[in-house]
Design a protein around this motif. Structure first.
Motif, mmCIF file in Angstrom:
data_model
loop_
_atom_site.group_PDB
_atom_site.id
_atom_site.type_symbol
_atom_site.label_atom_id
_atom_site.label_comp_id
_atom_site.label_asym_id
_atom_site.label_seq_id
_atom_site.Cartn_x
_atom_site.Cartn_y
_atom_site.Cartn_z
ATOM 1 N N PRO A 10 108.126 14.176 57.274
ATOM 2 C CA PRO A 10 108.818 15.282 56.612
ATOM 3 C C PRO A 10 107.893 16.104 55.722
ATOM 4 N N ASN A 11 106.880 15.476 55.144
ATOM 5 C CA ASN A 11 105.941 16.246 54.328
ATOM 6 C C ASN A 11 105.127 17.199 55.183
ATOM 7 N N ALA A 12 104.707 16.751 56.348
ATOM 8 C CA ALA A 12 103.998 17.646 57.257
ATOM 9 C C ALA A 12 104.924 18.754 57.750
ATOM 10 N N ARG A 13 106.195 18.406 57.987
ATOM 11 C CA ARG A 13 107.162 19.420 58.410
ATOM 12 C C ARG A 13 107.352 20.477 57.323
ATOM 13 N N ARG A 14 107.337 20.068 56.079
ATOM 14 C CA ARG A 14 107.444 21.037 54.988
ATOM 15 C C ARG A 14 106.362 22.102 55.103
ATOM 16 N N MET A 52 98.727 12.431 56.019
ATOM 17 C CA MET A 52 98.883 13.786 56.482
ATOM 18 C C MET A 52 100.054 14.426 55.714
ATOM 19 N N PRO A 53 100.024 15.749 55.566
ATOM 20 C CA PRO A 53 99.113 16.727 56.161
ATOM 21 C C PRO A 53 97.845 16.928 55.327
ATOM 22 N N VAL A 54 96.846 17.487 55.996
ATOM 23 C CA VAL A 54 95.616 17.931 55.346
ATOM 24 C C VAL A 54 95.283 19.307 55.912
ATOM 25 N N LEU A 105 114.308 13.537 48.893
ATOM 26 C CA LEU A 105 113.360 13.250 49.971
ATOM 27 C C LEU A 105 112.697 11.886 49.802
ATOM 28 N N ASN A 106 112.185 11.598 48.623
ATOM 29 C CA ASN A 106 111.463 10.333 48.438
ATOM 30 C C ASN A 106 112.331 9.096 48.689
ATOM 31 N N ASP A 163 114.321 24.900 49.241
ATOM 32 C CA ASP A 163 115.176 24.769 50.417
ATOM 33 C C ASP A 163 114.434 24.054 51.539
ATOM 34 N N ILE A 164 113.155 24.355 51.684
ATOM 35 C CA ILE A 164 112.359 23.700 52.721
ATOM 36 C C ILE A 164 112.319 22.196 52.481
ATOM 37 N N THR A 165 112.053 21.801 51.253
ATOM 38 C CA THR A 165 111.996 20.375 50.926
ATOM 39 C C THR A 165 113.342 19.711 51.176
#
Length: 202
Positions: A10-14, A52-54, A105-106, A163-165
């Motif tokens: 989900p962090n990479a999707r953000r 990831m992401p980087v 999210l967390n 909103d993205i998060t």
């Protein structure tokens, strides 16, 4: 630039959604955790945490952590603004983005990491922690429902990184059995709005 991506993250999707909202074209390299590349000396030079992401810049400089990457891209590409336009707006966006990250999210990611077979052998799993995380996220949905009353978006009148998060969190929730109820109409209406954006498929 190049984005080191983990499709299921989900962090990479953000970051991918943020990039899509900005209309940017940044090449991606998808990382397969089963290969162990993320633990190799080569990759650890890019991100010592092996995550990831980087975002790798043309000169080899790297930026990790999804919010830091988005902040960098916002500075370079201020339109459309996704982190607020005035000091007050920026503060509200940051406030709500942190709430969506820390309180929604967390916990959902915690439930996924500690309960899903994907992470077996990769991360230490504590199955007893899963219901704790699920309960935390469920409580967060309750107050998010109240907060969205009369609002189209979470932080300001415009779509933002908050909103993205949140939408990445809600999607993660479906994988761990935490969903907005049919009675939470404000969240469901908001979900329809955000997922109708082309960037939602990034």
């Amino acid at each position: 630039m190049k984005l080191y991506d983990l499709p299921a993250s989900p962090n990479a999707r953000r970051v991918r959604i943020f990039i899509a909202e900005k209309g940017l074209e940044i090449p991606k390299e998808e990382i397969d955790l089963s290969t162990g590349y993320h633990t190799s000396p080569e990759y650890l030079k890019k991100n010592i945490l092996g995550k990831m992401p980087v975002l790798e810049l043309d000169d080899g400089t790297t930026i990790s952590e999804s919010h830091a990457i988005c902040l960098y891209l916002e500075e370079l590409n201020p339109e459309p603004p996704l982190m607020g336009q005035t000091p007050l707006e920026r503060a509200h966006v940051e406030m709500w983005n942190r709430r969506m990250e820390l309180e929604l999210l967390n916990p959902l990611m915690g439930a996924f990491v500690h309960g899903h077979p994907m992470w077996k052998g990769i991360r230490e799993q504590v199955p007893e922690y899963v219901p704790v995380c699920q309960a935390h996220a469920t409580r967060s949905l309750d107050w998010l429902e109240t907060s969205l009353q009369g609002r189209e978006y979470i932080a300001t009148d415009s779509y933002s990184i908050a909103d993205i998060t949140a939408q990445c969190a809600i999607l993660m929730g479906k994988a761990v059995g935490v969903r907005a109820s049919s009675e939470q109409v404000n969240i469901n209406d908001w979900w329809t709005r955000v997922t109708s954006r082309p960037s939602a498929r990034a």
